[in-house]
Design an enzyme around this catalytic site. Structure first.
Site, PDB file in Angstrom:
ATOM      1  CG  ASN A  57     -11.030  -6.514 -19.342  1.00  0.00           C
ATOM      2  OD1 ASN A  57     -11.767  -7.071 -18.526  1.00  0.00           O
ATOM      3  ND2 ASN A  57     -11.489  -5.684 -20.261  1.00  0.00           N
ATOM      4  NE  ARG A  99     -13.420  -3.126 -17.542  1.00  0.00           N
ATOM      5  CZ  ARG A  99     -14.460  -3.693 -18.133  1.00  0.00           C
ATOM      6  NH1 ARG A  99     -14.335  -4.866 -18.694  1.00  0.00           N
ATOM      7  NH2 ARG A  99     -15.612  -3.094 -18.166  1.00  0.00           N
ATOM      8  CG  HIS A 104     -18.528   2.413 -20.282  1.00  0.00           C
ATOM      9  ND1 HIS A 104     -19.813   2.565 -20.757  1.00  0.00           N
ATOM     10  CD2 HIS A 104     -18.119   1.202 -20.719  1.00  0.00           C
ATOM     11  CE1 HIS A 104     -20.159   1.503 -21.448  1.00  0.00           C
ATOM     12  NE2 HIS A 104     -19.145   0.641 -21.444  1.00  0.00           N
ATOM     13  NE  ARG A 118     -25.457  -4.698 -20.856  1.00  0.00           N
ATOM     14  CZ  ARG A 118     -24.221  -4.203 -20.895  1.00  0.00           C
ATOM     15  NH1 ARG A 118     -24.019  -2.927 -21.169  1.00  0.00           N
ATOM     16  NH2 ARG A 118     -23.196  -4.974 -20.661  1.00  0.00           N
ATOM     17  CD  GLU A 150     -12.628   0.997 -21.491  1.00  0.00           C
ATOM     18  OE1 GLU A 150     -12.812   0.409 -22.581  1.00  0.00           O
ATOM     19  OE2 GLU A 150     -13.446   0.948 -20.562  1.00  0.00           O
TER      20      GLU A 150
END
Ligand code: ADP
Length: 396
Positions: A7, A90, A179, A240, A383
């Site tokens: 990743n 990823r 996601h 955010r 993940e």
């Protein structure tokens, strides 16, 4: 087969070496401050975590140190690179081009580059990781696993914005969602736990981490999700804003004398629970502060949970019902108060929560009582394992 999962960000690179058959993590770690100075944190299974400063002018040196550590005679877990069968990368944005994981070829890299506009911070960095691995591991199959791919099943009515259609035609302005690897992983697991076919279940996944999104999974397919063209849309997150009235941008531009870059920084980095509380983006800090009477921390927590509950409600409507609700990621797996607060809005769905079960952290557990009309779970996301599984499936 051992799969190296990568990743890669602009200045960091997380990795795990996973035996894809036994699903055991053989070693994992992170390279940080690539291009600045550099450090490698490495941990073999059952070994100690070792952090060492290493000069990493580029990602190629970072990957070289990862390979050195994995094959080291003392701390390593494999004898040579021959024992790494494939690399799973990823990749953040696959646009409309990728609805599933793919083996990386030159054409695939070109197609990913064409999506760079949609994720200017992430995609180029992801590709740098791919190129560095190709350079140092020639002949090893590389697989791309996209954050957006799972959501490519969203119908037009869910992905079109109410904007002039030409922006979609010219620039592909639409909702994509993120996601996806996590939403897919935990919704599949939920179907397994309840013992129903994946393609005959209605599941709502609440992936609540620093970045957070909700996803409606109808019969094994994502039909809606709260993030949009970028990860800024939807829930109120760590820093955010999530959904806001777009006209606020013009209002603040004038009042605060900010340009679009300055405003985007506010929306991405200075908003969310951090912005509302003025204290922290970390839910542990907010919960402690709220318990000590900090009003803004309390408001931030309430705003967060209320928004999650509203999305869950709207996705129950979108699917005309829901069988399973799943909480996952840092907050979803650990924060019992957020889970209880979200569920407190969902009594109308016939949801009943077992408080004792909810009082656990970080493990798979059913929260709902036997009488509850909807089953509610905590399912830890993974993940990296999902990427290793996807990679194995393509390489086999
Ligand atoms: P990301 O991958 O998006 O960075 P994570 O899924 O790792 O995010 O989640 C990180 C967040 O999880 C932290 O910011 C923190 O708010 C929350 N978190 C982690 N552990 C706990 C805990 N024990 N209690 C409450 N919140 C927690």
């Amino acid at each position: 087969m051992n799969v190296l999962v990568i990743n890669c960000g602009s200045s960091s690179l997380k990795f795990q070496l996973i035996n894809a058959e036994s699903e055991k993590v053989l070693a994992k770690g992170i390279c940080e401050r690539i291009g600045i100075d550099g450090s490698l944190t490495y941990q073999a299974a059952d070994g100690e975590k070792i952090k060492t400063a290493k000069a990493m002018p580029t990602h190629t040196e970072a990957i070289q140190y990862v390979i050195d550590a994995l094959t080291d005679t003392k701390t390593g877990v494999v004898k040579s690179l021959d024992e790494i069968g494939a690399v799973g990368h990823r990749l953040v944005h696959g646009g409309e081009k990728f609805a599933s994981s793919v083996i990386i070829t030159e054409e695939v890299k070109k197609a990913v580059e064409e999506c760079n506009d949609l994720a200017p911070l992430h995609n180029p960095a992801n590709l740098i990781g791919v190129n560095a691995c190709e350079e140092l591991m020639p002949g090893t199959t590389m697989v791309a696993v996209f954050d957006t791919a799972f959501h490519q099943t969203m119908p037009e009515k869910a992905y079109m914005y109410g904007l002039p259609y030409e922006y979609y035609e010219k620039y592909k302005v639409r909702r994509y969602g993120f996601h996806g690897t996590s939403h897919s992983f935990v919704s599949k697991r939920a179907a397994e736990i309840v013992g129903k076919p994946y393609d005959a279940t209605k599941t709502i996944v609440c992936h609540l981490g620093n970045g957070a999104s909700v996803c409606a999974v109808l019969n094994g397919k994502s039909v809606d999700t709260s993030m949009g063209m970028t990860p800024l849309e939807g829930l109120v997150m760590g820093t955010r804003s999530g959904d806001i009235d777009p006209a606020i941008l013009e209002f603040l531009a004038k009042k605060e004398n900010k340009d679009i870059e300055g405003l985007m920084k506010v929306l991405n980095k200075e908003s969310g629970v951090q912005g509302v509380s003025g204290l922290s983006s970390d839910f542990r800090d907010l919960t402690n502060a709220a318990a000590e009477g900090n009003n803004r921390a309390q408001i931030a927590l309430e705003v967060f949970s209320y928004r999650v509950a509203k999305y869950v409600g709207s996705y129950a409507a979108a699917m005309n019902g829901v069988d399973n609700i799943v909480f996952t990621a840092g907050i979803g797996e650990n924060d019992d108060k957020v889970r209880a607060e979200v569920c407190s809005y969902l009594g109308y769905l016939g949801i009943e929560i077992n408080e004792e079960a909810n009082n656990t952290r970080g493990k798979e557990i059913e929260l709902s009582t036997p009488d509850s009309k909807v089953r509610v779970f905590v399912i830890p996301t993974n993940e990296e394992l999902a990427i290793a599984r996807e990679t194995l499936a393509l390489v086999k």
